[in-house]
Design an enzyme around this catalytic site. Structure first.
Site, PDB file in Angstrom:
ATOM      1  N   ILE A 172       0.830  -1.204   0.000  1.00  0.00           N
ATOM      2  CA  ILE A 172       0.000   0.000   0.000  1.00  0.00           C
ATOM      3  C   ILE A 172       0.864   1.254   0.000  1.00  0.00           C
ATOM      4  CG2 ILE A 172      -1.821   1.222   1.237  1.00  0.00           C
ATOM      5  CD1 ILE A 172      -2.574  -1.584   0.071  1.00  0.00           C
ATOM      6  N   GLU A 173       1.946   1.232   0.755  1.00  0.00           N
ATOM      7  CA  GLU A 173       2.769   2.434   0.911  1.00  0.00           C
ATOM      8  C   GLU A 173       3.573   2.783  -0.341  1.00  0.00           C
ATOM      9  OE1 GLU A 173       2.622   4.503   3.208  1.00  0.00           O
ATOM     10  OE2 GLU A 173       2.076   3.579   5.110  1.00  0.00           O
ATOM     11  N   SER A 174       4.151   1.766  -0.976  1.00  0.00           N
ATOM     12  CA  SER A 174       5.096   2.059  -2.061  1.00  0.00           C
ATOM     13  C   SER A 174       4.975   1.126  -3.253  1.00  0.00           C
ATOM     14  CB  SER A 174       6.531   1.956  -1.523  1.00  0.00           C
ATOM     15  OG  SER A 174       6.801   0.612  -1.129  1.00  0.00           O
TER      16      SER A 174
END
Length: 396
Positions: free
Chosen positions: A145-147
């Site tokens: 989700i983050e990267s």
């Protein structure tokens, strides 16, 4: 029981005599049976032996079925995605915001299509670190989700696989400076991110949902939401706070991605299998060596080696401190051989440097082993000169 049968009472006819004798024998058998059933514990050994019940002969049928093989011993999960799905440490709640993001997956809006495949170099090490700390394996989905599992990505205030803020990284022992950004180095960044998540978990009453939410929205904002519920006499667990997807998007997306992973149909379509085996190695390298020179010695693409090592901002191992590079395990033996012939760049040698946002003249000089006066002289600058991103500076 005890009824006597007289012989002279038998019928005279031959047929009647036969029937009578049959009845007599049957009666005697019954009487004998009654004696056995009424035998007392003090009866003689001979009486006990004669009174043994009739043995029950088992009916044996031939088994024509194929004998079952012994159950195989449990083996480690061979697909890392399945290993995460099987962990079952984090429950996916029935929640409208989770359902919203789960619905986006059908339109490829939850995470980039190529993101799960991009995890291959890093996922084994992330899971190994989680296992070593006895932390939920489901946390390995957060970089999705983050990267999208791309270590070189920089966002608003965050960078790397885990999108850590610079100060958060420093708080958890990452080096973040002008020549090296530890947030962009997957292994140390993973350790720092898990340190931070564990810190948040303990802060928020050992609740992983609250820890991930605080990781996303900030611990201060989550504390305020909890305090608001406390004043109203309401429950203080995360799901009771009523936070929207705009307030804690990463948490809800993470839970939705976990639901996708646990569904066999969506897992097979969205998460290409990744073998449960390490594919990357880390090895110490000399200070001052350019990544391009290392790549050349290994017969690798310089672009590929840089992609695996975005933490080195100038493409050069800094001139002071100890550093390791990431490379495919298949290249480890070649690197050990090449290290003998790799020579550090002479400080100040390297042609030119393109100024990046946040650079200072003193920082550029230090990173390249130059005195500030030498850098100024080479570029016709003075102490009051202003440099801009994109500007080229001579280093020799």
């Amino acid at each position: 029981m005890g009824k006597t049968i007289f012989l002279n009472a038998l019928p005279a006819s031959r047929q009647g005599r036969i029937r009578a004798w049959f009845l007599l024998l049957l009666s005697l058998s019954v009487l004998a049976g009654c004696q056995v059933n009424t035998q007392t514990p003090d009866a003689s050994r001979d009486t006990e032996l004669s009174a043994q019940p009739e043995a029950i002969v088992p009916v044996i049928t031939e088994d024509t079925s194929t004998p079952e093989s012994p159950a195989p011993e449990a083996t480690p999960q061979q697909n890392l995605w399945q290993k995460i799905a099987d962990a079952q440490t984090i429950a996916v709640p029935s929640h409208p915001e989770v359902a919203y993001f789960h619905g986006l997956h059908r339109n490829n809006g939850l995470f980039p299509i190529n993101a799960p495949a991009a995890a291959e170099p890093w996922l084994y090490d992330i899971i190994s670190e989680l296992e070593a700390r006895d932390m939920p394996l489901e946390l390995a989905l957060l970089p999705l989700i983050e990267s999208g599992y791309h270590p070189g990505i920089k966002g608003l205030g965050g960078a790397g696989l885990w999108q850590l803020a610079a100060q958060t990284g420093r708080n958890h022992h990452l080096r973040v400076n002008q020549s090296y950004d530890g947030r962009l180095d997957p292994n140390p960044a993973t350790r720092a991110a898990l340190d931070y998540l564990l810190y948040l978990y303990e802060m928020f009453n050992n609740d992983w949902l609250s820890a991930v939410a605080a990781y996303n929205m900030g611990e201060g904002k989550l504390k305020s939401a909890i305090e608001r519920n406390r004043r109203k006499g309401k429950a203080e667990d995360f799901l009771a706070l009523g936070l929207s997807r705009n307030q804690a998007p990463t948490l809800y997306k993470w839970l939705a991605a976990l639901a996708v992973l646990r569904d066999p149909q969506t897992q097979s379509a969205s998460f290409p299998p990744i073998a449960n085996a390490p594919v990357m190695a880390r090895e110490a390298v000399p200070n001052g060596v350019a990544l391009s020179n290392i790549a050349q010695a290994l017969g690798m693409s310089a672009k590929e080696l840089s992609r695996l090592n975005p933490a080195f901002r100038d493409g050069i191992v800094p001139f002071s401190g100890k550093y390791q590079i990431n490379l495919p395990k298949t290249q480890l033996a070649a690197l050990n051989t090449a290290l003998v012939n790799l020579t550090p760049s002479t400080p100040g040698k390297g042609g030119s440097y393109q100024v990046k946002s946040g650079d200072t003249l003193s920082g550029i000089a230090k990173r390249h082993g130059l005195s500030l006066d030498k850098l100024l002289t080479l570029n016709g600058l003075n102490m009051k000169s202003i440099i801009k991103p994109g500007q080229q500076l001579r280093l020799e």
